[in-house]
Design an enzyme around this catalytic site. Structure first.
Site, PDB file in Angstrom:
ATOM      1  N   ASP A 185     -10.866  -9.121   7.817  1.00 31.63           N
ATOM      2  CA  ASP A 185     -12.303  -9.084   7.519  1.00 31.63           C
ATOM      3  C   ASP A 185     -12.900 -10.484   7.490  1.00 31.63           C
ATOM      4  O   ASP A 185     -14.057 -10.683   7.865  1.00 31.63           O
ATOM      5  CB  ASP A 185     -12.557  -8.376   6.179  1.00 31.63           C
ATOM      6  CG  ASP A 185     -12.671  -6.874   6.358  1.00 31.63           C
ATOM      7  OD1 ASP A 185     -12.399  -6.391   7.478  1.00 31.63           O
ATOM      8  OD2 ASP A 185     -13.016  -6.172   5.387  1.00 31.63           O
ATOM      9  N   ASP A 208      -5.231  -7.125   5.677  1.00 26.87           N
ATOM     10  CA  ASP A 208      -6.427  -6.346   5.363  1.00 26.87           C
ATOM     11  C   ASP A 208      -7.581  -7.302   5.031  1.00 26.87           C
ATOM     12  O   ASP A 208      -8.712  -7.161   5.518  1.00 26.87           O
ATOM     13  CB  ASP A 208      -6.104  -5.445   4.154  1.00 26.87           C
ATOM     14  CG  ASP A 208      -7.158  -4.395   3.918  1.00 26.87           C
ATOM     15  OD1 ASP A 208      -8.134  -4.356   4.676  1.00 26.87           O
ATOM     16  OD2 ASP A 208      -7.011  -3.610   2.959  1.00 26.87           O
ATOM     17  N   ASP A 260      -3.320 -18.910   0.468  1.00 30.38           N
ATOM     18  CA  ASP A 260      -4.423 -19.557  -0.256  1.00 30.38           C
ATOM     19  C   ASP A 260      -4.976 -20.741   0.539  1.00 30.38           C
ATOM     20  O   ASP A 260      -6.190 -20.959   0.602  1.00 30.38           O
ATOM     21  CB  ASP A 260      -4.020 -19.982  -1.681  1.00 30.38           C
ATOM     22  CG  ASP A 260      -2.583 -20.446  -1.794  1.00 30.38           C
ATOM     23  OD1 ASP A 260      -1.829 -20.312  -0.812  1.00 30.38           O
ATOM     24  OD2 ASP A 260      -2.207 -20.960  -2.850  1.00 30.38           O
ATOM     25  N   TYR A 268       0.822  -1.216   0.000  1.00 29.67           N
ATOM     26  CA  TYR A 268       0.000   0.000   0.000  1.00 29.67           C
ATOM     27  C   TYR A 268       0.854   1.263   0.000  1.00 29.67           C
ATOM     28  O   TYR A 268       0.375   2.343  -0.318  1.00 29.67           O
ATOM     29  CB  TYR A 268      -0.940   0.036   1.220  1.00 29.67           C
ATOM     30  CG  TYR A 268      -2.028  -1.028   1.197  1.00 29.67           C
ATOM     31  CD1 TYR A 268      -2.271  -1.782   0.066  1.00 29.67           C
ATOM     32  CD2 TYR A 268      -2.811  -1.260   2.314  1.00 29.67           C
ATOM     33  CE1 TYR A 268      -3.248  -2.754   0.046  1.00 29.67           C
ATOM     34  CE2 TYR A 268      -3.805  -2.230   2.302  1.00 29.67           C
ATOM     35  CZ  TYR A 268      -4.018  -2.970   1.165  1.00 29.67           C
ATOM     36  OH  TYR A 268      -5.000  -3.934   1.138  1.00 29.67           O
ATOM     37  N   LYS A 318       2.957 -15.863   1.342  1.00 27.25           N
ATOM     38  CA  LYS A 318       3.027 -16.484   0.009  1.00 27.25           C
ATOM     39  C   LYS A 318       4.510 -16.712  -0.290  1.00 27.25           C
ATOM     40  O   LYS A 318       5.063 -16.209  -1.272  1.00 27.25           O
ATOM     41  CB  LYS A 318       2.355 -15.528  -1.003  1.00 27.25           C
ATOM     42  CG  LYS A 318       2.031 -16.136  -2.323  1.00 27.25           C
ATOM     43  CD  LYS A 318       0.888 -17.120  -2.308  1.00 27.25           C
ATOM     44  CE  LYS A 318       0.761 -17.821  -3.638  1.00 27.25           C
ATOM     45  NZ  LYS A 318      -0.106 -19.001  -3.607  1.00 27.25           N
TER      46      LYS A 318
END
Ligand code: NAD
Length: 364
Positions: A255, A251, A227, A145, A195
């Site tokens: 959620d 992020d 994943d 970001y 990852k």
């Protein structure tokens, strides 16, 4: 620490002021039991600050936060300010600025399921009945970001866009130490979602975390590819204690952790820097669809206050009392509308009533 603890209260927009009022009720009940003088000052932020000062984070608010020991934040934004360009909108111009200004690099989101709120979870009974209690830790000020270079170049079919995932050793080390210390106070397990089969940054995270783990021999460190992790979180959330993620994965995962509890109105969060200066806020937003109706759930805001007492005031004793009071009220069947599942013993109450019930149930 001096013997005065100053809290900057930033109610914000939408349901923010309604739920903040309930957190203040709780604060007024417990303040004399905190062994420190509490001084509270309210400031405008977000859309309400744009309306009055033309700025989502006016200088007065920022200075007030700087003079405080912690920030209790409501939520910002709403359709009234959606016409503004992105960089003038309440969220980007207040919350993100505060995170950056105070270098709040670690974001904590507890996600657990109350015994009598299993019905709210979208997960099946056989999964949810095992229960879960997760602390999701997200790196908040680094990664893709913020990485440079980023942008858009070229023309026609050769036009391209790019973002940079970048992590410095110090950024990983500082969050790692904090994560291990949080794990020590819980079930002593960290699972880092990454990852590392593709990304250089993930490989470096793994190397640094493994090295630091030798200093915390009581904590079990595991890694999981992101994943697989999203599937595992749905299949068996009870296997996780502390989940640690870089900014982008955190992020998304935070959620998902919220969703499996099924009750965004119950979930608090804390964003801290290395001096444990923190901004504490509900995980949800300003919920404009229910603002002003006295039906919003104030539990996330009350638990955000409770996290402040735990992390910035280091008073787990009072935190536990607030958590117990919430459990007691829920056990008696009191529900704000979002928590109502049409069970026999349930009674719908307003935001105000829920705040009062919780406050009255705190036994000091
Ligand atoms: P939201 O979290 O505000 O609402 C999503 C859904 O959850 C809505 O149906 C809402 O009614 C419900 N909900 C949320 N909190 C609740 C509570 N305490 N009690 C009962 N129900 C609750 O997300 P959104 O609708 O995507 O965003 C609305 C506004 O909030 C937007 O302007 C968005 O940018 C802003 N926002 C702000 C923050 C923040 O200030 N930290 C975070 C997310 C979104």
């Amino acid at each position: 620490m001096s013997n005065i603890f100053k809290i900057a209260i930033l109610p914000g927009d939408g349901i923010g002021p309604e739920v903040m009022k309930q957190a203040i009720k709780v604060l007024n009940k417990i303040r004399h039991f905190l062994n420190i003088e509490i001084v509270v000052k309210k400031y405008l932020v977000g859309g309400s600050a744009i309306d009055k000062y033309g700025d989502a984070l006016p200088t007065k608010t920022l200075l007030g936060c700087e003079k405080s020991n912690a920030i209790l934040f409501g939520s910002v934004g709403g359709p009234k300010w959606d016409y503004l360009p992105l960089n003038k909108r309440p969220e980007k111009n207040s919350l993100l600025k505060l995170r950056k200004h105070f270098n709040l690099f670690i974001n904590l989101r507890p996600a657990y399921i109350y015994n009598n709120l299993h019905m709210l979870s979208p997960l099946k009974n056989n999964i949810i009945n095992k229960g879960f209690n997760i602390l999701c830790i997200r790196e908040l000020t680094g990664g893709i970001y913020f990485g440079k270079p980023n942008g858009r170049k070229g023309n026609g079919i050769n036009e391209y866009s790019f973002d940079t995932e970048i992590y410095y050793r110090f950024e990983i080390e500082r969050i790692a130490h904090m994560a291990f210390n949080f794990a020590l106070q819980r079930n002593k397990m960290i699972c880092c979602f990454d990852k590392a089969n593709v990304l250089n940054t993930s490989i470096m995270w793994r190397e640094i975390l493994k090295k630091i783990s030798y200093q915390y021999s009581k904590v079990k460190l595991k890694f999981m590819y992101i994943d697989n992790a999203v599937m595992q979180l749905m299949k068996n959330p009870s296997q996780f204690d502390v989940i640690l993620c870089a900014n982008l994965f955190g992020d998304i995962i935070s959620d998902q952790c919220a969703m499996i509890t099924g009750s965004i109105g119950n979930l608090p969060s804390a964003s801290l820097n290395n001096k444990f200066f923190g901004l504490y806020e509900p995980a949800g937003g300003s919920a404009p669809d229910i603002a002003g109706k006295n039906i919003a759930n104030p539990i996330a805001q009350i638990l955000s206050l409770s996290m402040m007492i735990e992390y910035s005031l280091n008073n787990k004793h009072i935190t536990k009392k607030i958590e117990k009071a919430i459990e007691k009220v829920l056990n008696k069947g009191y529900r704000t509308k979002d928590l109502y599942t049409n069970q026999l013993n349930e009674k719908i109450v307003t935001t105000e009533d829920m705040g009062t019930l919780i406050t009255e149930s705190i036994i000091l």
